[in-house]
Write a protein that holds these residues in place. Sequence first.
Motif, PDB file in Angstrom:
ATOM      1  N   THR A   1       0.825  -1.208   0.000  1.00 33.28           N
ATOM      2  CA  THR A   1       0.000   0.000   0.000  1.00 33.28           C
ATOM      3  C   THR A   1       0.860   1.259   0.000  1.00 33.28           C
ATOM      4  O   THR A   1       0.591   2.209  -0.736  1.00 33.28           O
ATOM      5  N   LYS A   2       1.900   1.271   0.814  1.00 37.00           N
ATOM      6  CA  LYS A   2       2.796   2.427   0.901  1.00 37.00           C
ATOM      7  C   LYS A   2       3.393   2.754  -0.466  1.00 37.00           C
ATOM      8  O   LYS A   2       3.402   3.906  -0.897  1.00 37.00           O
ATOM      9  N   TYR A   3       3.875   1.728  -1.156  1.00 31.53           N
ATOM     10  CA  TYR A   3       4.477   1.958  -2.461  1.00 31.53           C
ATOM     11  C   TYR A   3       3.426   2.277  -3.523  1.00 31.53           C
ATOM     12  O   TYR A   3       3.675   3.088  -4.415  1.00 31.53           O
TER      13      TYR A   3
ATOM     14  N   GLN B   1       0.774   3.998  -3.123  1.00 32.70           N
ATOM     15  CA  GLN B   1       0.445   5.415  -2.949  1.00 32.70           C
ATOM     16  C   GLN B   1       1.458   6.312  -3.650  1.00 32.70           C
ATOM     17  O   GLN B   1       1.167   7.461  -3.954  1.00 32.70           O
ATOM     18  N   ARG B   2       2.616   5.794  -3.923  1.00 32.63           N
ATOM     19  CA  ARG B   2       3.669   6.534  -4.626  1.00 32.63           C
ATOM     20  C   ARG B   2       3.757   6.129  -6.093  1.00 32.63           C
ATOM     21  O   ARG B   2       4.728   6.430  -6.773  1.00 32.63           O
ATOM     22  N   GLY B   3       2.747   5.376  -6.544  1.00 31.13           N
ATOM     23  CA  GLY B   3       2.695   4.978  -7.943  1.00 31.13           C
ATOM     24  C   GLY B   3       3.593   3.807  -8.300  1.00 31.13           C
ATOM     25  O   GLY B   3       3.885   3.576  -9.468  1.00 31.13           O
ATOM     26  N   LYS B   4       4.031   3.065  -7.300  1.00 24.97           N
ATOM     27  CA  LYS B   4       4.925   1.929  -7.521  1.00 24.97           C
ATOM     28  C   LYS B   4       4.155   0.623  -7.375  1.00 24.97           C
ATOM     29  O   LYS B   4       3.227   0.525  -6.585  1.00 24.97           O
ATOM     30  N   LYS B   5       4.575  -0.385  -8.120  1.00 23.55           N
ATOM     31  CA  LYS B   5       3.980  -1.712  -8.015  1.00 23.55           C
ATOM     32  C   LYS B   5       4.962  -2.626  -7.298  1.00 23.55           C
ATOM     33  O   LYS B   5       6.136  -2.676  -7.643  1.00 23.55           O
TER      34      LYS B   5
END
Length: 55
Positions: free
Chosen positions: A22-24, A26-30
């Motif tokens: 979820t944290k990543y 939110q930063r557009g990372k998979k």
Amino acid sequence: MAHSFSGSRPSARVAALDAIETKYAQRGKKVTVIGLNKPSADMHDKLAGQLTAGH
């Protein structure tokens, strides 16, 4: 080092992975979790997304 979700508190381990994903996200990372053994991967698939509502 391989780790299994079997044993104590597997839902807590799935929740920890969910929090990271979820944290990543939110930063557009998979995030792709790799290297889980079959029982651990099944547990993650079953519980993922259901345990982090409060985070």
